[in-house]
Design a protein around this motif. Structure first.
Motif, mmCIF file in Angstrom:
data_model
loop_
_atom_site.group_PDB
_atom_site.id
_atom_site.type_symbol
_atom_site.label_atom_id
_atom_site.label_comp_id
_atom_site.label_asym_id
_atom_site.label_seq_id
_atom_site.Cartn_x
_atom_site.Cartn_y
_atom_site.Cartn_z
ATOM 1 N N SER A 6 0.830 -1.210 0.000
ATOM 2 C CA SER A 6 0.000 0.000 0.000
ATOM 3 C C SER A 6 0.861 1.256 0.000
ATOM 4 N N GLY A 7 1.996 1.200 0.741
ATOM 5 C CA GLY A 7 2.887 2.355 0.765
ATOM 6 C C GLY A 7 3.486 2.631 -0.605
ATOM 7 N N LYS A 8 3.882 1.566 -1.327
ATOM 8 C CA LYS A 8 4.438 1.738 -2.667
ATOM 9 C C LYS A 8 3.385 2.304 -3.624
ATOM 10 N N GLU A 9 2.158 1.771 -3.518
ATOM 11 C CA GLU A 9 1.084 2.279 -4.375
ATOM 12 C C GLU A 9 0.798 3.749 -4.079
ATOM 13 N N GLY A 10 0.843 4.111 -2.795
ATOM 14 C CA GLY A 10 0.623 5.510 -2.438
ATOM 15 C C GLY A 10 1.695 6.420 -2.991
ATOM 16 N N ARG A 11 2.974 5.968 -2.914
ATOM 17 C CA ARG A 11 4.069 6.791 -3.440
ATOM 18 C C ARG A 11 3.938 6.964 -4.949
ATOM 19 N N TRP A 12 3.604 5.876 -5.646
ATOM 20 C CA TRP A 12 3.441 5.972 -7.102
ATOM 21 C C TRP A 12 2.264 6.871 -7.469
ATOM 22 N N ALA A 13 1.199 6.815 -6.660
ATOM 23 C CA ALA A 13 0.041 7.683 -6.915
ATOM 24 C C ALA A 13 0.421 9.155 -6.768
ATOM 25 N N TRP A 14 1.205 9.463 -5.710
ATOM 26 C CA TRP A 14 1.631 10.841 -5.505
ATOM 27 C C TRP A 14 2.580 11.294 -6.606
ATOM 28 N N ARG A 15 3.468 10.402 -7.035
ATOM 29 C CA ARG A 15 4.382 10.751 -8.126
ATOM 30 C C ARG A 15 3.615 11.012 -9.418
ATOM 31 N N LEU A 16 2.622 10.162 -9.699
ATOM 32 C CA LEU A 16 1.819 10.349 -10.902
ATOM 33 C C LEU A 16 1.029 11.656 -10.833
ATOM 34 N N THR A 17 0.490 11.930 -9.643
ATOM 35 C CA THR A 17 -0.243 13.189 -9.465
ATOM 36 C C THR A 17 0.673 14.390 -9.667
ATOM 37 N N GLY A 18 1.892 14.308 -9.100
ATOM 38 C CA GLY A 18 2.849 15.402 -9.269
ATOM 39 C C GLY A 18 3.241 15.592 -10.730
ATOM 40 N N LEU A 19 3.455 14.455 -11.441
ATOM 41 C CA LEU A 19 3.822 14.532 -12.854
ATOM 42 C C LEU A 19 2.706 15.175 -13.677
ATOM 43 N N MET A 20 1.461 14.767 -13.431
ATOM 44 C CA MET A 20 0.328 15.338 -14.151
ATOM 45 C C MET A 20 0.177 16.825 -13.843
ATOM 46 N N THR A 21 0.434 17.198 -12.596
ATOM 47 C CA THR A 21 0.347 18.610 -12.224
ATOM 48 C C THR A 21 1.380 19.432 -12.970
ATOM 49 N N MET A 28 -0.188 25.024 -19.636
ATOM 50 C CA MET A 28 -0.844 26.312 -19.439
ATOM 51 C C MET A 28 0.098 27.488 -19.640
ATOM 52 N N PHE A 29 1.320 27.387 -19.121
ATOM 53 C CA PHE A 29 2.194 28.556 -19.060
ATOM 54 C C PHE A 29 3.268 28.595 -20.140
ATOM 55 N N ALA A 30 3.521 27.480 -20.826
ATOM 56 C CA ALA A 30 4.539 27.493 -21.885
ATOM 57 C C ALA A 30 4.185 28.476 -23.005
ATOM 58 N N PRO A 31 2.929 28.517 -23.494
ATOM 59 C CA PRO A 31 2.612 29.517 -24.531
ATOM 60 C C PRO A 31 2.767 30.951 -24.038
#
Length: 279
Positions: A6-21, A28-31
């Motif tokens: 569960s801890g590994k899944e949580g870390r991967w979820a946070w990493r994926l969320t951070g990457l998407m953010t 949004m800001f590159a143009p």
């Protein structure tokens, strides 16, 4: 094992969320960053790598009478919108927060409704209405349309502030013989200053940066800054347009930032001036 999994899944979820953010912010800001950077390009052909640094496109804006006329039009429309919207919004928020009267919920819904309807639909609807009554498009109707769009946000800001103001201050003034108007002017309004400043700046920004509604409501031959940019884009994309877009970015982003600093200063001064409650 389950806890470790569960801890590994949580870390991967946070990493994926951070990457998407990060990807969303880049999208949004590159143009915007590219527009600002290319506005200083010495070449008339916008693109990377830049051929040199130059302010010539900003100088050309100062010599472009159409751009200056559009800027003046947007500026005075935004100023009128900010003043009228702030006055109407503060009084409306005060009435909705402090009084009970028939039709209060209906009025509250009608006030907030323009913020819930997409601007394009609202613009088309009002355009069809003025065509149906054979009313030509005028600057007055354009200003009234901008006021209609900005009022809900000022009301919401003022209401949020009014809820946090304790009624005991107003009741104390009324008990000492002050009229309702004097109480509002001398007690309530000074406490509302942060909301007044925030509402005025937001209304100014909404009006100055409005595109869709201005396209439908502006009279023939009148351009605002956003519509001027659109009309220039129909001809070609040049660094002059990038410079004009940069000016718009500075105005629409800089005003809220300045407003935030002003609000922080006012809040600090207010807290210093308030007497400390005894425990």
């Amino acid at each position: 094992m389950r806890a470790e999994g569960s801890g590994k899944e949580g870390r991967w979820a946070w990493r994926l969320t951070g990457l998407m953010t990060v990807l969303v912010y880049v999208f949004m800001f590159a143009p915007i960053i590219a527009t600002v950077v290319l506005s200083f390009n010495a070449s008339m052909f916008g693109g990377f790598p830049m051929t040199g640094f130059s302010l010539q496109w900003y100088a050309k804006l100062l010599d472009n009478e159409q751009v200056l006329a559009a800027f003046r039009t947007s500026l005075w429309i935004a100023l009128i919108t900010a003043v009228v919207t702030t006055a109407v919004g503060v009084v409306t928020a005060f009435a909705l927060t402090r009084f009970e009267f028939p039709g209060k919920k209906t009025l509250s819904t009608l006030v907030i409704l323009p913020a819930l309807v997409p601007e394009t639909i609202l613009g088309v609807g009002l355009l069809v209405l003025i065509k149906a009554v054979d009313q030509p498009r005028t600057l007055l109707l354009l200003v009234l349309g901008h006021i209609l769009l900005a009022v809900p946000y000022v009301v919401l800001i003022a209401q949020a502030r009014m809820v946090g103001i304790r009624r005991v201050y107003e009741e104390a003034a009324l008990s000492l013989g002050a009229s309702r108007f004097s109480t509002f002017r001398e007690v309530t309004l000074p406490l509302l200053i942060p909301a007044v400043v925030a509402g005025a700046l937001l209304a100014f920004t909404i009006s100055f940066d409005n595109t869709s509604a201005s396209l439908f409501w502006r009279p023939a031959g009148v351009e605002t800054m956003p519509t001027q940019i659109l009309s220039m884009l129909k001809i070609s994309i040049s660094p002059e347009i990038n410079a004009l877009g940069t000016v718009m970015i500075v105005v629409t982003v800089g005003i809220p930032l300045i407003g935030g600093l002003i609000l922080q200063s006012l809040t600090r001064l207010k807290r210093r001036g308030e007497p400390k409650e005894k425990t």
